[in-house]
Design a protein around this motif. Structure first.
Motif, PDB file in Angstrom:
ATOM      1  N   GLY A 113      -9.211  11.059  58.478  1.00  0.00           N
ATOM      2  CA  GLY A 113      -8.990  11.040  57.045  1.00  0.00           C
ATOM      3  C   GLY A 113      -9.357   9.738  56.379  1.00  0.00           C
ATOM      4  O   GLY A 113      -8.914   9.471  55.269  1.00  0.00           O
ATOM      5  N   THR A 114     -10.173   8.852  57.031  1.00  0.00           N
ATOM      6  CA  THR A 114     -10.529   7.569  56.436  1.00  0.00           C
ATOM      7  C   THR A 114     -12.036   7.420  56.319  1.00  0.00           C
ATOM      8  O   THR A 114     -12.561   6.317  56.428  1.00  0.00           O
ATOM      9  N   SER A 115     -12.731   8.531  56.142  1.00  0.00           N
ATOM     10  CA  SER A 115     -14.181   8.475  55.991  1.00  0.00           C
ATOM     11  C   SER A 115     -14.535   7.783  54.696  1.00  0.00           C
ATOM     12  O   SER A 115     -13.931   7.990  53.663  1.00  0.00           O
ATOM     13  N   ARG A 116     -15.545   6.949  54.743  1.00  0.00           N
ATOM     14  CA  ARG A 116     -15.968   6.182  53.585  1.00  0.00           C
ATOM     15  C   ARG A 116     -17.095   6.899  52.864  1.00  0.00           C
ATOM     16  O   ARG A 116     -18.057   7.331  53.460  1.00  0.00           O
ATOM     17  N   SER A 117     -16.955   7.055  51.570  1.00  0.00           N
ATOM     18  CA  SER A 117     -17.983   7.735  50.788  1.00  0.00           C
ATOM     19  C   SER A 117     -19.104   6.762  50.449  1.00  0.00           C
ATOM     20  O   SER A 117     -19.029   5.572  50.707  1.00  0.00           O
ATOM     21  N   LYS A 118     -20.162   7.286  49.800  1.00  0.00           N
ATOM     22  CA  LYS A 118     -21.294   6.450  49.440  1.00  0.00           C
ATOM     23  C   LYS A 118     -20.943   5.433  48.371  1.00  0.00           C
ATOM     24  O   LYS A 118     -21.544   4.375  48.301  1.00  0.00           O
ATOM     25  N   ASP A 119     -19.937   5.753  47.521  1.00  0.00           N
ATOM     26  CA  ASP A 119     -19.561   4.806  46.480  1.00  0.00           C
ATOM     27  C   ASP A 119     -18.927   3.554  47.046  1.00  0.00           C
ATOM     28  O   ASP A 119     -18.856   2.532  46.369  1.00  0.00           O
ATOM     29  N   ALA A 120     -18.465   3.607  48.277  1.00  0.00           N
ATOM     30  CA  ALA A 120     -17.789   2.448  48.842  1.00  0.00           C
ATOM     31  C   ALA A 120     -18.772   1.317  49.125  1.00  0.00           C
ATOM     32  O   ALA A 120     -18.358   0.172  49.312  1.00  0.00           O
ATOM     33  N   SER A 121     -20.073   1.596  49.167  1.00  0.00           N
ATOM     34  CA  SER A 121     -21.037   0.541  49.423  1.00  0.00           C
ATOM     35  C   SER A 121     -21.146  -0.440  48.280  1.00  0.00           C
ATOM     36  O   SER A 121     -21.657  -1.534  48.441  1.00  0.00           O
ATOM     37  N   THR A 122     -20.655  -0.063  47.090  1.00  0.00           N
ATOM     38  CA  THR A 122     -20.696  -0.965  45.946  1.00  0.00           C
ATOM     39  C   THR A 122     -19.529  -1.936  45.925  1.00  0.00           C
ATOM     40  O   THR A 122     -19.472  -2.806  45.085  1.00  0.00           O
ATOM     41  N   VAL A 123     -18.563  -1.772  46.832  1.00  0.00           N
ATOM     42  CA  VAL A 123     -17.398  -2.645  46.867  1.00  0.00           C
ATOM     43  C   VAL A 123     -17.742  -3.910  47.623  1.00  0.00           C
ATOM     44  O   VAL A 123     -18.265  -3.844  48.737  1.00  0.00           O
ATOM     45  N   PRO A 124     -17.503  -5.104  47.068  1.00  0.00           N
ATOM     46  CA  PRO A 124     -17.793  -6.339  47.785  1.00  0.00           C
ATOM     47  C   PRO A 124     -17.007  -6.415  49.076  1.00  0.00           C
ATOM     48  O   PRO A 124     -15.885  -5.922  49.165  1.00  0.00           O
TER      49      PRO A 124
ATOM     50  N   SER B 290     -11.663  12.232  50.349  1.00  0.00           N
ATOM     51  CA  SER B 290     -10.397  11.900  49.698  1.00  0.00           C
ATOM     52  C   SER B 290      -9.258  12.802  50.144  1.00  0.00           C
ATOM     53  O   SER B 290      -8.093  12.512  49.859  1.00  0.00           O
ATOM     54  N   SER B 291      -9.567  13.891  50.842  1.00  0.00           N
ATOM     55  CA  SER B 291      -8.521  14.805  51.311  1.00  0.00           C
ATOM     56  C   SER B 291      -7.800  14.202  52.504  1.00  0.00           C
ATOM     57  O   SER B 291      -8.398  13.501  53.329  1.00  0.00           O
ATOM     58  N   LEU B 292      -6.517  14.494  52.591  1.00  0.00           N
ATOM     59  CA  LEU B 292      -5.689  13.947  53.656  1.00  0.00           C
ATOM     60  C   LEU B 292      -5.354  15.019  54.676  1.00  0.00           C
ATOM     61  O   LEU B 292      -5.026  16.145  54.311  1.00  0.00           O
ATOM     62  N   PRO B 293      -5.416  14.693  55.954  1.00  0.00           N
ATOM     63  CA  PRO B 293      -5.032  15.658  56.988  1.00  0.00           C
ATOM     64  C   PRO B 293      -3.521  15.750  57.093  1.00  0.00           C
ATOM     65  O   PRO B 293      -2.789  14.929  56.518  1.00  0.00           O
ATOM     66  N   PRO B 294      -2.985  16.728  57.820  1.00  0.00           N
ATOM     67  CA  PRO B 294      -1.530  16.825  58.001  1.00  0.00           C
ATOM     68  C   PRO B 294      -0.978  15.570  58.661  1.00  0.00           C
ATOM     69  O   PRO B 294      -1.595  14.980  59.549  1.00  0.00           O
ATOM     70  N   GLY B 295       0.199  15.192  58.217  1.00  0.00           N
ATOM     71  CA  GLY B 295       0.820  13.987  58.741  1.00  0.00           C
ATOM     72  C   GLY B 295       0.460  12.734  57.980  1.00  0.00           C
ATOM     73  O   GLY B 295       1.053  11.677  58.213  1.00  0.00           O
ATOM     74  N   TRP B 296      -0.518  12.836  57.070  1.00  0.00           N
ATOM     75  CA  TRP B 296      -0.937  11.690  56.262  1.00  0.00           C
ATOM     76  C   TRP B 296      -0.386  11.848  54.850  1.00  0.00           C
ATOM     77  O   TRP B 296      -0.114  12.941  54.385  1.00  0.00           O
ATOM     78  N   MET B 297      -0.243  10.714  54.181  1.00  0.00           N
ATOM     79  CA  MET B 297       0.355  10.690  52.855  1.00  0.00           C
ATOM     80  C   MET B 297      -0.347   9.634  52.023  1.00  0.00           C
ATOM     81  O   MET B 297      -0.845   8.625  52.543  1.00  0.00           O
ATOM     82  N   ARG B 298      -0.405   9.873  50.736  1.00  0.00           N
ATOM     83  CA  ARG B 298      -0.991   8.905  49.792  1.00  0.00           C
ATOM     84  C   ARG B 298       0.093   8.488  48.798  1.00  0.00           C
ATOM     85  O   ARG B 298       0.731   9.334  48.169  1.00  0.00           O
TER      86      ARG B 298
END
Length: 467
Positions: free
Chosen positions: A141-152, A93-101
């Motif tokens: 900065g777009t690594s998918r966590s294990k919880d993302a496997s529950t998303v259809p 969930s952390s963002l690298p420099p140059g990225w924004m949420r």
């Protein structure tokens, strides 16, 4: 081959590295810039005292990067790096420099997947137009966590935020949004479409520059600087849009006598009574003829009076518009609170009083409103909840009109009528211009603070030596 007689003769040569890459590397791992040390480096350059701290560990208790002794550096800046592996506490969930949420309003977080009957509330990410899926080298900065496997795979919860990269390429000097990706509670959902329009990217950059720690090394575009320097608004326009009352602004409009209509009505009544008195002494036939002529004359006079009043009202309205345009101008900082109150009263921006302390920590009402407004612009420009956020998209059109009247040297009647017609968009434009003016003034007065010091150091020291 050379024989070494003393251990002091054995030295590891310093490595040469780009300073911007080194800062990106440390900031990506959670390092905290030391404001005093970086400012000292900007001011003193090579004469910066040895041991000056430039970067701290994530908890800001120990030095991670400092200035070291110049060991035959030949004019290069010498640095010493001390980083421990236990300081790496970054997660997907952390963002690298140059990225924004950009956080979406909290209402979107409650629209999770419930059943197939609620599918009209869900977003089909596969059918999103103009998707840009980054390749393997661009998945920063777009690594998918294990919880993302529950998303259809086809339908996903309504996104609560979006992450993206703000950058400017040499071939395209303007700020642009790259690799946008929707998130649900910081878990990536899928690639998003790049929003249309040229206002959202520089406005998001302004929001990023308001952060206390540098998240990007870019500067405000020139057209935003011009807009910030001409951010005052005529007080008459604010009165006509009902943002301020007449008592809150200097005198600007002509005050006409209020008893003119009463005097005219009294004079007409006196003339009518005199005509009736003359009719009473006339014979029957002449009296009826006189009454008929008097009725016709009164009807004609009433018609002429109505036309004259309409003409006077039109002339006064046109004169009032000109006086409003030429009225004394108020600083945008004085008007921003009134615009925030109007938008909060209509329920269009988040009221900071209704936010929890954790969500609003370190953010004032202006920053919260700007985040909410830019989230609405993003949704409307990408087709999410367009009808609910159409007013936010019209705010960008109002900014275009604002920039046009700056280029012309002033506002005209067409601009004023458009402002009165689109009052919400005008309030949103005031909030955005006021916010970017505050950021620009900070950049101009103190050199941009910590971000300005970092940018100047990166400009002067392209490469450094580290050992």
């Amino acid at each position: 081959m050379q024989r070494i007689q003393y251990s002091s003769d054995l030295k590891v040569p310093q490595a040469e590295i780009h300073l911007e890459e080194l800062f990106d590397f440390l900031l990506d791992r959670g390092a905290v810039p030391d404001a005093k040390g970086i400012h000292m480096l900007r001011v003193s350059g090579l004469w910066t005292p040895t041991g000056t701290c430039l970067m701290l560990c994530p908890d800001a208790t120990q030095t991670a990067l400092r200035v070291s002794m110049p060991d035959d550096s030949d004019g290069f800046l010498s640095l010493a790096l001390q980083w421990r592996s236990d300081w790496n506490k970054r997660d997907p969930s952390s963002l690298p420099p140059g990225w924004m949420r950009l956080e979406f309003p909290s209402e979107a977080a409650n629209e999770a997947v419930k059943c197939s009957s609620d599918s009209q509330k869900l977003i089909n990410l596969e059918n999103t137009p103009s998707q840009q899926v980054p390749n393997e080298d661009e998945k920063v900065g777009t690594s998918r966590s294990k919880d993302a496997s529950t998303v259809p795979p086809a339908y996903s919860p309504a996104p609560t935020s979006v992450r993206f990269n703000l950058s400017s390429l040499p071939s395209y000097p303007h700020v642009q949004i790259r690799y946008p990706m929707y998130e649900y509670n910081t878990v990536p959902l899928g690639a998003a479409a790049v929003p249309l329009g040229h206002w959202l990217a520089p406005l998001l950059l302004t929001l990023s520059l308001s952060n206390p720690y540098p998240t990007t090394f870019l500067t405000l575009p020139p057209f935003l600087q011009v807009l910030s320097e001409h951010s005052s608004v005529p007080c008459g326009v604010l009165v006509m849009t009902k943002l301020l009352s007449v008592n809150d602004v200097p005198e600007w409009e002509t005050v006409y006598p209020s008893n003119v209509l009463g005097v005219e009505a009294h004079d007409s009544f006196i003339v009518q009574q005199q005509a009736i008195a003359r009719e009473r002494i006339l014979p029957e036939g002449q009296r009826k003829e006189a009454q008929k002529l008097r009725a016709q004359e009164e009807l004609s006079a009433m018609s002429r009076q109505a036309m004259r009043k309409l003409r006077e009202r039109t002339e006064r309205e046109g004169r009032r518009e000109i006086e409003a345009i030429n009225s004394p101008k108020l600083d945008i900082s004085l008007v921003m609170n009134a615009a925030l109150g109007a938008l909060a009263g209509d329920g269009l921006v988040i009221n900071p009083e209704s936010q929890d302390k954790e969500a609003a920590e370190g953010k004032d009402a202006g920053q919260l409103a700007v985040e909410h407004l830019l989230a609405g612009v993003w949704k409307a420009s990408t087709g999410i909840d367009y009808l609910e956020n159409e007013w936010a998209l019209k705010t960008c059109d109002m900014l275009n009109r604002w920039r046009d009247w700056i280029d012309r040297g002033g506002m005209n009647k067409e601009d004023l009528r458009a402002i009165i017609k689109q009052r919400r968009a005008f309030c949103g434009a005031i909030v955005l211009v006021g916010f970017m003016t505050r950021v620009y003034n900070k950049e101009k007065t103190d050199g941009g603070g910590l971000q300005g010091d970092v940018r100047e150091c990166l400009r002067v020291w392209k490469k450094v030596r580290i050992g």
